[in-house]
Design a protein around this motif. Structure first.
Motif, PDB file in Angstrom:
ATOM      1  N   GLN A 243      -2.586   7.312  62.663  1.00 59.43           N
ATOM      2  CA  GLN A 243      -2.322   6.231  61.582  1.00 59.43           C
ATOM      3  C   GLN A 243      -2.523   6.887  60.107  1.00 59.43           C
ATOM      4  OE1 GLN A 243      -5.881   3.539  61.684  1.00 59.43           O
ATOM      5  NE2 GLN A 243      -5.598   3.272  63.842  1.00 59.43           N
ATOM      6  N   ARG A 244      -2.710   7.531  59.893  1.00 64.55           N
ATOM      7  CA  ARG A 244      -3.214   8.311  58.628  1.00 64.55           C
ATOM      8  C   ARG A 244      -1.031   8.664  58.418  1.00 64.55           C
ATOM      9  NH1 ARG A 244      -4.396  14.244  57.257  1.00 64.55           N
ATOM     10  NH2 ARG A 244      -3.917  13.973  55.159  1.00 64.55           N
ATOM     11  N   TYR A 245      -1.282  10.130  59.417  1.00 64.01           N
ATOM     12  CA  TYR A 245       0.453  10.217  59.251  1.00 64.01           C
ATOM     13  C   TYR A 245       1.592   9.387  59.574  1.00 64.01           C
ATOM     14  CZ  TYR A 245      -1.752  15.276  60.819  1.00 64.01           C
ATOM     15  OH  TYR A 245      -2.034  15.940  60.390  1.00 64.01           O
ATOM     16  N   ARG A 246       1.764   8.446  59.942  1.00 60.68           N
ATOM     17  CA  ARG A 246       2.877   7.058  60.530  1.00 60.68           C
ATOM     18  C   ARG A 246       2.612   6.130  59.442  1.00 60.68           C
ATOM     19  NH1 ARG A 246       4.834   4.073  65.460  1.00 60.68           N
ATOM     20  NH2 ARG A 246       4.755   2.579  64.491  1.00 60.68           N
ATOM     21  N   ARG A 247       1.384   5.958  58.809  1.00 59.92           N
ATOM     22  CA  ARG A 247       2.009   5.570  57.261  1.00 59.92           C
ATOM     23  C   ARG A 247       2.535   5.892  55.995  1.00 59.92           C
ATOM     24  NH1 ARG A 247      -3.447   3.405  56.967  1.00 59.92           N
ATOM     25  NH2 ARG A 247      -2.736   1.883  57.993  1.00 59.92           N
ATOM     26  N   ALA A 248       2.102   7.595  56.777  1.00 60.88           N
ATOM     27  CA  ALA A 248       3.195   8.351  55.141  1.00 60.88           C
ATOM     28  C   ALA A 248       4.818   8.255  55.681  1.00 60.88           C
ATOM     29  CB  ALA A 248       2.330   9.499  55.259  1.00 60.88           C
ATOM     30  N   ILE A 249       4.763   8.406  56.483  1.00 57.03           N
ATOM     31  CA  ILE A 249       6.347   8.539  56.791  1.00 57.03           C
ATOM     32  C   ILE A 249       6.751   7.614  56.837  1.00 57.03           C
ATOM     33  CG2 ILE A 249       7.771   8.564  58.969  1.00 57.03           C
ATOM     34  CD1 ILE A 249       6.031  10.638  60.270  1.00 57.03           C
ATOM     35  N   THR A 250       6.232   6.224  56.982  1.00 57.28           N
ATOM     36  CA  THR A 250       6.794   4.416  57.161  1.00 57.28           C
ATOM     37  C   THR A 250       6.926   4.369  55.562  1.00 57.28           C
ATOM     38  OG1 THR A 250       4.341   3.611  57.294  1.00 57.28           O
ATOM     39  CG2 THR A 250       5.750   4.054  59.596  1.00 57.28           C
ATOM     40  N   ASP A 251       6.026   4.641  55.150  1.00 57.87           N
ATOM     41  CA  ASP A 251       5.910   3.971  53.441  1.00 57.87           C
ATOM     42  C   ASP A 251       7.075   5.168  52.710  1.00 57.87           C
ATOM     43  OD1 ASP A 251       4.237   2.471  53.564  1.00 57.87           O
ATOM     44  OD2 ASP A 251       2.853   3.843  52.917  1.00 57.87           O
ATOM     45  N   SER A 252       7.239   6.719  53.615  1.00 58.11           N
ATOM     46  CA  SER A 252       8.287   7.241  52.539  1.00 58.11           C
ATOM     47  C   SER A 252       9.690   6.770  52.643  1.00 58.11           C
ATOM     48  CB  SER A 252       8.136   8.848  52.636  1.00 58.11           C
ATOM     49  OG  SER A 252       6.498   9.253  52.901  1.00 58.11           O
ATOM     50  N   LEU A 253       9.633   6.463  54.211  1.00 55.17           N
ATOM     51  CA  LEU A 253      10.927   6.091  54.634  1.00 55.17           C
ATOM     52  C   LEU A 253      11.798   4.838  54.429  1.00 55.17           C
ATOM     53  CD1 LEU A 253      11.295   6.810  58.592  1.00 55.17           C
ATOM     54  CD2 LEU A 253      12.676   7.670  57.023  1.00 55.17           C
TER      55      LEU A 253
ATOM     56  N   THR B  61      10.306  14.451  48.907  1.00 61.37           N
ATOM     57  CA  THR B  61       9.570  13.975  47.339  1.00 61.37           C
ATOM     58  C   THR B  61       8.326  12.965  47.833  1.00 61.37           C
ATOM     59  OG1 THR B  61      11.316  14.904  46.641  1.00 61.37           O
ATOM     60  CG2 THR B  61       9.015  14.067  45.231  1.00 61.37           C
ATOM     61  N   ARG B  62       8.506  11.960  48.450  1.00 63.33           N
ATOM     62  CA  ARG B  62       7.600  10.939  49.036  1.00 63.33           C
ATOM     63  C   ARG B  62       6.518  11.698  49.484  1.00 63.33           C
ATOM     64  NH1 ARG B  62      12.045   7.780  47.580  1.00 63.33           N
ATOM     65  NH2 ARG B  62      12.813   7.561  50.107  1.00 63.33           N
ATOM     66  N   LEU B  63       6.682  12.242  50.269  1.00 65.70           N
ATOM     67  CA  LEU B  63       6.012  12.342  51.206  1.00 65.70           C
ATOM     68  C   LEU B  63       4.805  13.613  51.110  1.00 65.70           C
ATOM     69  CD1 LEU B  63       7.589  13.464  55.232  1.00 65.70           C
ATOM     70  CD2 LEU B  63       5.813  11.905  54.822  1.00 65.70           C
ATOM     71  N   ILE B  64       5.791  14.517  50.329  1.00 59.44           N
ATOM     72  CA  ILE B  64       4.855  15.459  49.660  1.00 59.44           C
ATOM     73  C   ILE B  64       3.331  14.099  48.404  1.00 59.44           C
ATOM     74  CG2 ILE B  64       4.707  17.332  47.804  1.00 59.44           C
ATOM     75  CD1 ILE B  64       7.246  18.224  48.559  1.00 59.44           C
ATOM     76  N   GLN B  65       3.928  13.465  48.069  1.00 60.76           N
ATOM     77  CA  GLN B  65       3.229  12.884  47.023  1.00 60.76           C
ATOM     78  C   GLN B  65       2.420  11.453  47.999  1.00 60.76           C
ATOM     79  OE1 GLN B  65       6.191  11.793  44.078  1.00 60.76           O
ATOM     80  NE2 GLN B  65       6.549  13.838  43.277  1.00 60.76           N
ATOM     81  N   HIS B  66       2.242  11.620  49.088  1.00 60.47           N
ATOM     82  CA  HIS B  66       1.625   9.889  49.927  1.00 60.47           C
ATOM     83  C   HIS B  66       0.825  10.545  49.313  1.00 60.47           C
ATOM     84  CE1 HIS B  66       0.554   7.860  52.732  1.00 60.47           C
ATOM     85  NE2 HIS B  66       2.189   6.838  52.071  1.00 60.47           N
ATOM     86  N   ARG B  67      -0.147   8.727  49.288  1.00 58.94           N
ATOM     87  CA  ARG B  67      -1.807   9.311  48.847  1.00 58.94           C
ATOM     88  C   ARG B  67      -2.351   9.451  50.281  1.00 58.94           C
ATOM     89  NH1 ARG B  67      -0.166   4.250  50.260  1.00 58.94           N
ATOM     90  NH2 ARG B  67      -1.332   2.378  52.189  1.00 58.94           N
ATOM     91  N   ALA B  68      -2.016  10.099  50.841  1.00 60.72           N
ATOM     92  CA  ALA B  68      -2.845  10.732  52.475  1.00 60.72           C
ATOM     93  C   ALA B  68      -2.861  11.902  52.173  1.00 60.72           C
ATOM     94  CB  ALA B  68      -1.912  10.245  53.766  1.00 60.72           C
TER      95      ALA B  68
ATOM     96  N   LEU C 213       9.534  16.610  62.664  1.00 61.41           N
ATOM     97  CA  LEU C 213       8.748  15.496  64.216  1.00 61.41           C
ATOM     98  C   LEU C 213       9.810  14.481  63.363  1.00 61.41           C
ATOM     99  CD1 LEU C 213       7.506  13.414  65.931  1.00 61.41           C
ATOM    100  CD2 LEU C 213       5.975  12.600  64.326  1.00 61.41           C
ATOM    101  N   VAL C 214      10.260  14.230  62.270  1.00 67.31           N
ATOM    102  CA  VAL C 214      11.339  13.004  61.930  1.00 67.31           C
ATOM    103  C   VAL C 214      12.836  13.439  62.618  1.00 67.31           C
ATOM    104  CG1 VAL C 214      12.054  12.037  59.946  1.00 67.31           C
ATOM    105  CG2 VAL C 214       9.976  11.346  60.884  1.00 67.31           C
ATOM    106  N   VAL C 215      13.109  14.609  61.888  1.00 65.26           N
ATOM    107  CA  VAL C 215      13.931  15.175  62.047  1.00 65.26           C
ATOM    108  C   VAL C 215      14.977  15.688  63.600  1.00 65.26           C
ATOM    109  CG1 VAL C 215      16.016  16.953  61.859  1.00 65.26           C
ATOM    110  CG2 VAL C 215      14.220  16.306  59.545  1.00 65.26           C
ATOM    111  N   ALA C 216      13.302  16.147  64.320  1.00 62.80           N
ATOM    112  CA  ALA C 216      14.086  15.622  65.585  1.00 62.80           C
ATOM    113  C   ALA C 216      14.105  14.558  66.566  1.00 62.80           C
ATOM    114  CB  ALA C 216      13.002  16.938  66.396  1.00 62.80           C
ATOM    115  N   ALA C 217      13.180  13.522  65.697  1.00 64.62           N
ATOM    116  CA  ALA C 217      13.237  12.246  66.581  1.00 64.62           C
ATOM    117  C   ALA C 217      14.427  11.868  66.581  1.00 64.62           C
ATOM    118  CB  ALA C 217      11.730  11.930  66.841  1.00 64.62           C
ATOM    119  N   ALA C 218      14.677  12.095  65.007  1.00 70.27           N
ATOM    120  CA  ALA C 218      15.958  10.911  64.240  1.00 70.27           C
ATOM    121  C   ALA C 218      17.280  11.226  64.872  1.00 70.27           C
ATOM    122  CB  ALA C 218      15.504  11.044  62.402  1.00 70.27           C
TER     123      ALA C 218
END
Ligand code: HEM
Length: 448
Positions: free
Chosen positions: A103-113, A212-219, A232-237
């Motif tokens: 959940q921690r990683y997924r939230r950082a990804i979905t918030d940043s995207l 930048t948003r991933l780096i600065q995310h509250r996670a 992960l995201v670049v490979a998945a996308a």
């Protein structure tokens, strides 16, 4: 029974013309859950049954995505140079962990995207789509896969993630190689190195971008964790979206209702994309589940705890369609599993669909008379353990003048040549910044 039984080989040395025939044979021999060899010395199972695939993906008590559960890897039975390792060995990314870590990683990804916004995504996609089409529209023929479908998601991601040209192009081959299991260790190291440079640069100079948003995310992810989510995201996308665009073009052109000289309507394109997600999902056999306990299959067979189980989305969709032809015909049915199921279901369905729809709309809008140059049996796929990647899609069309919306103000412009001052191409022979970039990428894709 997990060892000693005959296993179906999931890879082919030569490109193949009909991946589904290979899988139909496996299923006829082994039933819907197939014991497989991913590559020599790497064993597991492949689920090709739609209902089983969904219920196992949702059953987080019995099955985990956590690659640390992989028994053969934990116990040192997998060679260090096995080509599936970069896509399967434990890593601190959203796809390879469960529960609160996930959940921690997924939230950082979905918030940043999510902060990108639909309008910006559409604007960037449309701009690059036109720019790429400008590169080949005068020719009257092109390879839609390698000159368009595979470049478009990459260019969009590079801009939205704030990669510069030199960082971005280093991902192209690395990503495809990871899906194919070719030079996997080297490709993975190359991609990680490029991403590490991006992260260092964004610490120095933050931007309005996903990195930048991933780096600065509250996670509060560590740099290592940021790099792992980016990888992960670049490979998945990239590769899956490219495949969806490519299959969409193929399917529209194969549809007898498509008028040769009129672009299909947005509704017809949307229906085609849904159909492709059913019958040709971009991700064939990935990701991987690991049972936490032994799972009896009946007929004396058992999947041992910790054995990799590949999620066979492509086969599961296709066989379900064939077995339920009547139900499928009733309506535009979106119950396919192309985006996965359960807590790891693709978080970027809308983004991938937006890029694909715009890619198809722009291509068909710009190129009247578009047709595939070879008969269906002339098309080929690379079959690896995890994916079936098309080789090329040669097309012809009525030659068109370019529009020349040179990609102004993008990271590419700055490093390639002085910014263009006109929205229209002056002499058509002048090379735009996108031109030299896309020529370079096409050569890279073809390995020339
Ligand atoms: C047509 C294109 C795409 C397809 C078919 C696709 C499909 C999938 C599938 C099947 C999964 C695994 C689901 C599961 O385990 O049940 C997945 C996960 C994921 N996808 Fe996509 N995807 C696509 C495009 C994208 C794009 C454009 C992005 C990001 C920009 C993306 C980001 C992710 C991420 C981060 C995960 C891992 C999620 C998690 O573990 O929680 N995908 N995708």
């Amino acid at each position: 029974m997990t060892s000693g039984c005959p296993r179906a080989k999931l890879y082919r040395d030569e490109p193949h013309s009909d991946p589904y025939a290979v899988y139909a044979e496996m299923r006829a021999e082994h039933g819907p859950v197939v014991p497989v060899e991913l590559e020599p010395g790497v064993h597991g199972w492949l689920v090709t049954d739609y209902t089983t695939l969904i219920s196992w993906s949702r059953d987080t008590t019995t099955f985990g995505h956590d690659a640390r559960l992989w028994k053969d890897f934990r116990e040192g039975r997998i060679d260090a140079d096995a080509s599936v390792l970069p896509m399967m060995a434990p890593r601190a990314n959203a796809l390879f962990v469960d529960g609160t870590e996930h959940q921690r990683y997924r939230r950082a990804i979905t918030d940043s995207l999510g902060a990108v916004g639909a309008d910006r995504l559409a604007e960037v996609t449309e701009r690059y789509a036109h720019g790429l089409i400008d590169e080949f529209c005068e020719r009257g023929r092109a390879d839609v896969l390698n000159e368009y479908a595979r470049l478009l998601p990459l260019l969009v991601i590079n801009e939205l993630f704030g990669f510069d040209r030199h960082q971005g192009v280093r991902f192209v081959e690395a990503m495809r190689n990871l899906w194919l299991g070719v030079d996997a260790e080297k490709s993975n190291a190359e991609a990680e190195r490029a991403l590490s440079e991006v992260v260092t640069a964004k610490h120095r100079e933050p931007g309005d971008d996903v990195t930048t948003r991933l780096i600065q995310h509250r996670a509060a992810l560590s740099d290592e964790e940021v790099i792992m989510q980016l990888l992960l995201v670049v490979a998945a996308a990239n590769e899956p979206t490219a495949d969806l665009i490519n299959a969409g073009v193929r399917e529209v052109l194969a549809d007898p209702n498509t008028a040769p000289d009129r672009a299909p309507s947005p509704t017809a394109i949307a229906d085609t994309v849904d159909r492709v997600l059913w019958q040709d999902p971009p991700i064939a056999n990935y990701p991987v589940l690991y049972p936490r306990v032994d799972v009896p299959l009946g007929g004396g067979r058992t999947i041992e705890a910790g054995s990799p189980i590949l999620l066979g989305f492509a086969a599961a969709n296709r066989f379900f369609m064939e077995e339920n032809a009547e139900r499928m015909a009733e309506s535009a049915n979106r119950a396919h599993v192309a985006w996965g199921a359960g807590p790891h279901r693709c978080p970027a369905r809308e983004e991938a669909t937006t890029i694909t729809m715009i890619a198809l709309r722009t291509l068909f809008g710009r190129l009247p008379g578009l047709r595939v140059e070879v008969p269906p049996e002339g098309l080929r796929w690379h079959l690896s353990a995890l994916s079936w990647l098309p080789v090329a899609l040669p097309v012809q069309f009525t030659p068109q003048a370019p529009l020349n919306p040179v990609a102004e103000g993008t990271p590419w412009t700055a490093s390639d040549s002085p910014p263009a001052t006109s929205a229209r191409r002056a002499p058509t022979s002048a090379r735009s910044p996108l031109s030299s970039l896309s020529n370079f990428l096409v050569r890279l894709m073809r390995g020339s």
